[in-house]
Design a protein around this motif. Structure first.
Motif, PDB file in Angstrom:
ATOM      1  N   ASN A 180      55.786   8.206  97.963  1.00  0.00           N
ATOM      2  CA  ASN A 180      56.699   9.099  97.689  1.00  0.00           C
ATOM      3  C   ASN A 180      56.695  10.715  97.193  1.00  0.00           C
ATOM      4  O   ASN A 180      56.554  11.059  96.270  1.00  0.00           O
ATOM      5  N   GLY A 181      56.057  11.325  98.196  1.00  0.00           N
ATOM      6  CA  GLY A 181      55.839  12.837  98.007  1.00  0.00           C
ATOM      7  C   GLY A 181      54.369  13.029  97.793  1.00  0.00           C
ATOM      8  O   GLY A 181      53.571  12.241  97.647  1.00  0.00           O
ATOM      9  N   GLU A 182      54.008  14.134  97.861  1.00  0.00           N
ATOM     10  CA  GLU A 182      52.507  14.865  97.517  1.00  0.00           C
ATOM     11  C   GLU A 182      52.615  16.315  96.880  1.00  0.00           C
ATOM     12  O   GLU A 182      53.485  16.898  96.880  1.00  0.00           O
ATOM     13  N   ILE A 183      51.691  16.047  95.800  1.00  0.00           N
ATOM     14  CA  ILE A 183      51.671  17.381  95.337  1.00  0.00           C
ATOM     15  C   ILE A 183      50.407  18.032  95.394  1.00  0.00           C
ATOM     16  O   ILE A 183      49.297  17.286  95.089  1.00  0.00           O
ATOM     17  N   GLU A 184      49.957  19.459  95.746  1.00  0.00           N
ATOM     18  CA  GLU A 184      48.816  19.750  95.925  1.00  0.00           C
ATOM     19  C   GLU A 184      48.442  21.005  94.818  1.00  0.00           C
ATOM     20  O   GLU A 184      49.413  21.703  94.519  1.00  0.00           O
ATOM     21  N   ILE A 185      47.657  20.427  94.281  1.00  0.00           N
ATOM     22  CA  ILE A 185      47.056  21.135  92.988  1.00  0.00           C
ATOM     23  C   ILE A 185      45.506  21.654  93.164  1.00  0.00           C
ATOM     24  O   ILE A 185      44.743  20.738  93.422  1.00  0.00           O
ATOM     25  N   LEU A 186      45.318  23.076  93.062  1.00  0.00           N
ATOM     26  CA  LEU A 186      43.997  23.445  93.526  1.00  0.00           C
ATOM     27  C   LEU A 186      42.809  23.071  92.519  1.00  0.00           C
ATOM     28  O   LEU A 186      41.614  23.321  92.909  1.00  0.00           O
ATOM     29  N   SER A 187      43.108  22.608  91.189  1.00  0.00           N
ATOM     30  CA  SER A 187      42.029  22.306  90.208  1.00  0.00           C
ATOM     31  C   SER A 187      42.020  20.508  90.294  1.00  0.00           C
ATOM     32  O   SER A 187      42.908  20.039  89.842  1.00  0.00           O
ATOM     33  N   THR A 188      40.851  20.179  90.372  1.00  0.00           N
ATOM     34  CA  THR A 188      40.343  18.763  90.197  1.00  0.00           C
ATOM     35  C   THR A 188      40.626  18.441  88.624  1.00  0.00           C
ATOM     36  O   THR A 188      41.064  17.410  88.225  1.00  0.00           O
ATOM     37  N   GLU A 189      40.371  19.314  87.722  1.00  0.00           N
ATOM     38  CA  GLU A 189      40.695  18.919  86.291  1.00  0.00           C
ATOM     39  C   GLU A 189      42.159  18.899  86.381  1.00  0.00           C
ATOM     40  O   GLU A 189      42.482  17.970  85.434  1.00  0.00           O
ATOM     41  N   ALA A 190      42.990  19.648  86.672  1.00  0.00           N
ATOM     42  CA  ALA A 190      44.328  19.712  86.713  1.00  0.00           C
ATOM     43  C   ALA A 190      44.784  18.329  87.134  1.00  0.00           C
ATOM     44  O   ALA A 190      45.784  17.653  86.664  1.00  0.00           O
ATOM     45  N   ILE A 191      44.258  17.745  88.263  1.00  0.00           N
ATOM     46  CA  ILE A 191      44.523  16.848  88.896  1.00  0.00           C
ATOM     47  C   ILE A 191      44.531  15.479  87.982  1.00  0.00           C
ATOM     48  O   ILE A 191      45.381  14.535  87.841  1.00  0.00           O
ATOM     49  N   LYS A 192      43.121  15.346  87.482  1.00  0.00           N
ATOM     50  CA  LYS A 192      42.886  14.431  86.556  1.00  0.00           C
ATOM     51  C   LYS A 192      43.982  14.212  85.306  1.00  0.00           C
ATOM     52  O   LYS A 192      44.296  13.312  85.128  1.00  0.00           O
ATOM     53  N   ARG A 193      44.177  15.315  84.692  1.00  0.00           N
ATOM     54  CA  ARG A 193      45.152  15.375  83.645  1.00  0.00           C
ATOM     55  C   ARG A 193      46.393  14.892  84.076  1.00  0.00           C
ATOM     56  O   ARG A 193      47.220  14.162  83.363  1.00  0.00           O
ATOM     57  N   SER A 194      46.875  15.387  85.124  1.00  0.00           N
ATOM     58  CA  SER A 194      48.309  14.893  85.725  1.00  0.00           C
ATOM     59  C   SER A 194      48.417  13.409  86.114  1.00  0.00           C
ATOM     60  O   SER A 194      49.200  12.749  85.870  1.00  0.00           O
ATOM     61  N   VAL A 195      47.305  12.899  86.573  1.00  0.00           N
ATOM     62  CA  VAL A 195      47.025  11.360  86.805  1.00  0.00           C
ATOM     63  C   VAL A 195      47.119  10.541  85.716  1.00  0.00           C
ATOM     64  O   VAL A 195      47.825   9.559  85.472  1.00  0.00           O
ATOM     65  N   SER A 196      46.416  11.201  84.762  1.00  0.00           N
ATOM     66  CA  SER A 196      46.310  10.661  83.567  1.00  0.00           C
ATOM     67  C   SER A 196      47.607  10.627  82.660  1.00  0.00           C
ATOM     68  O   SER A 196      47.997   9.663  82.013  1.00  0.00           O
ATOM     69  N   GLY A 197      48.424  11.665  82.922  1.00  0.00           N
ATOM     70  CA  GLY A 197      50.019  11.774  82.546  1.00  0.00           C
ATOM     71  C   GLY A 197      50.761  10.895  83.303  1.00  0.00           C
ATOM     72  O   GLY A 197      52.069  11.132  82.977  1.00  0.00           O
ATOM     73  N   ASN A 198      50.373  10.117  84.323  1.00  0.00           N
ATOM     74  CA  ASN A 198      51.257   9.185  84.976  1.00  0.00           C
ATOM     75  C   ASN A 198      51.970   9.789  85.947  1.00  0.00           C
ATOM     76  O   ASN A 198      53.293   9.466  86.328  1.00  0.00           O
ATOM     77  N   ILE A 199      51.798  11.314  86.577  1.00  0.00           N
ATOM     78  CA  ILE A 199      52.549  11.786  87.217  1.00  0.00           C
ATOM     79  C   ILE A 199      52.281  11.386  88.875  1.00  0.00           C
ATOM     80  O   ILE A 199      53.006  11.326  89.662  1.00  0.00           O
ATOM     81  N   GLY A 200      51.229  10.898  89.186  1.00  0.00           N
ATOM     82  CA  GLY A 200      50.691  10.223  90.340  1.00  0.00           C
ATOM     83  C   GLY A 200      49.414   9.725  90.480  1.00  0.00           C
ATOM     84  O   GLY A 200      48.855   9.318  89.299  1.00  0.00           O
ATOM     85  N   VAL A 201      48.856   9.595  91.775  1.00  0.00           N
ATOM     86  CA  VAL A 201      47.591   8.847  91.975  1.00  0.00           C
ATOM     87  C   VAL A 201      46.634   9.647  92.634  1.00  0.00           C
ATOM     88  O   VAL A 201      47.373  10.858  93.277  1.00  0.00           O
ATOM     89  N   SER A 202      45.604   9.731  92.870  1.00  0.00           N
ATOM     90  CA  SER A 202      44.742  10.599  93.493  1.00  0.00           C
ATOM     91  C   SER A 202      43.284   9.777  94.035  1.00  0.00           C
ATOM     92  O   SER A 202      42.919   8.987  93.397  1.00  0.00           O
ATOM     93  N   TYR A 203      42.906  10.448  95.177  1.00  0.00           N
ATOM     94  CA  TYR A 203      41.881   9.708  95.921  1.00  0.00           C
ATOM     95  C   TYR A 203      40.595  10.753  95.653  1.00  0.00           C
ATOM     96  O   TYR A 203      40.774  12.019  96.190  1.00  0.00           O
ATOM     97  N   LEU A 204      39.534  10.501  94.998  1.00  0.00           N
ATOM     98  CA  LEU A 204      38.558  11.428  94.801  1.00  0.00           C
ATOM     99  C   LEU A 204      37.094  10.947  94.747  1.00  0.00           C
ATOM    100  O   LEU A 204      36.868   9.883  94.841  1.00  0.00           O
ATOM    101  N   PRO A 205      36.213  11.865  94.964  1.00  0.00           N
ATOM    102  CA  PRO A 205      34.688  11.326  94.676  1.00  0.00           C
ATOM    103  C   PRO A 205      34.733  10.631  93.233  1.00  0.00           C
ATOM    104  O   PRO A 205      35.228  11.521  92.262  1.00  0.00           O
ATOM    105  N   ARG A 206      33.999   9.739  93.095  1.00  0.00           N
ATOM    106  CA  ARG A 206      33.896   9.079  91.836  1.00  0.00           C
ATOM    107  C   ARG A 206      33.360   9.920  90.720  1.00  0.00           C
ATOM    108  O   ARG A 206      33.419   9.828  89.529  1.00  0.00           O
TER     109      ARG A 206
END
Length: 296
Positions: free
Chosen positions: A216-242
């Protein structure tokens, strides 16, 4: 024929227009135009023609480009010759994805800084497809990026390492929403990505289509650190290099989610233009890069 006219010609191609080339060279645009007129007279052929509002290469310009690049490469070698055996200087332009710069390059940069403190590093973080384009155009000296293929005969490609990929979510994610294996699901989850055109994002999108899993939707965030914090805050999921999330997985602030993505890994390569002279500083950087990133 003035060598600076050849530099101006190449800068126009790298910058994309006469105006941008003038800005990069700190010239008036009329100076760039005049230099190209004089260069055309020297070569007895038109190099540019106006199509609509844009100046583009003529057929003669395209045919002469490899020779002009050879002359500029030879000039660069002459400039570097007097520095042989002395402290390395100059500028090295490197393009690489933000994930590699942020999480893999510190040892390489530190080693290079110790060995060549007088060399200026210019680091850019476009996506891998833009890196390939910039290498072909000569806008950067070295590309370090995920292996997207399609390099053609003009680029030299050297393999580095391969890295596993992982789908991550919040530990607070509901158990049912953690399943990315069962096909035919429609999930009320958002996908977080730094670049929707990245290689591994395309891999994950292809997997979702094959498995008929809809998010249900997609959010583009230019910072990987910001993505991780957002995922940790249960905003969504992300597919990343481990390697970008190892610490968070170890600490339990992120959770690896099961997903049956085929060959969930991404290879990295170092690339440069075949006509690019591998100056001592560039040779040093590539050697340090291989020492740090190539598997033993």
């Amino acid at each position: 024929m003035e060598l600076k006219y050849l530099y101006t010609f190449k800068t126009i191609l790298d910058a994309g227009s006469f105006q941008k080339a003038a800005e990069r060279l700190h010239y008036a645009q009329s100076t760039v135009t005049l230099q190209m007129q004089l260069l055309s007279q020297s070569l007895s052929t038109a190099l540019f023609e106006k199509i609509g509002r844009k100046m583009v290469l003529t057929q003669s310009g395209r045919e002469l480009l490899p020779y002009i690049e050879e002359v500029l490469a030879a000039a660069e070698r002459l400039q570097q010759y007097s520095q042989h055996g002395r402290q390395l200087t100059g500028t090295l332009r490197i393009a690489l994805p933000e994930t590699l710069l942020s999480y893999q390059m510190s040892p390489v940069l530190a080693a290079f800084r110790r060995a060549a403190p007088a060399v200026k590093l210019s680091l850019q973080t476009p996506n891998c497809y833009e890196i390939r384009r910039q290498l072909i155009n000569g806008a950067v000296d070295i590309g370090i990026h995920y292996d997207i293929g399609g390099y053609g005969p003009s680029l030299v490609t050297q393999k580095l390492g391969s890295y596993p990929l992982v789908l991550v979510g919040s530990p607070a994610l509901h158990q049912q929403e953690q399943d990315f294996v069962t096909p035919g699901q429609q999930k009320d989850l958002c996908l977080l990505t730094a670049d929707k055109n990245s290689l591994y994002q395309q891999m994950f999108d292809a997997y979702l289509r094959t498995a008929a899993i809809t998010l249900n939707g997609e959010i583009e965030i230019l910072s990987t650190e910001a993505i991780k914090r957002s995922v940790s805050g249960n905003i969504g999921v992300s597919y990343l290099p481990r390697f970008t999330v190892e610490e968070e997985l170890r600490q339990g602030t992120l959770r690896a989610l099961p997903a049956a993505v085929p060959r969930p890994e991404v290879a990295t390569v170092c690339t440069y233009h075949k006509n690019k002279w591998v100056a001592p500083a560039m040779e040093l950087f590539i050697r340090l890069l291989k020492e740090q990133l190539c598997p033993t």
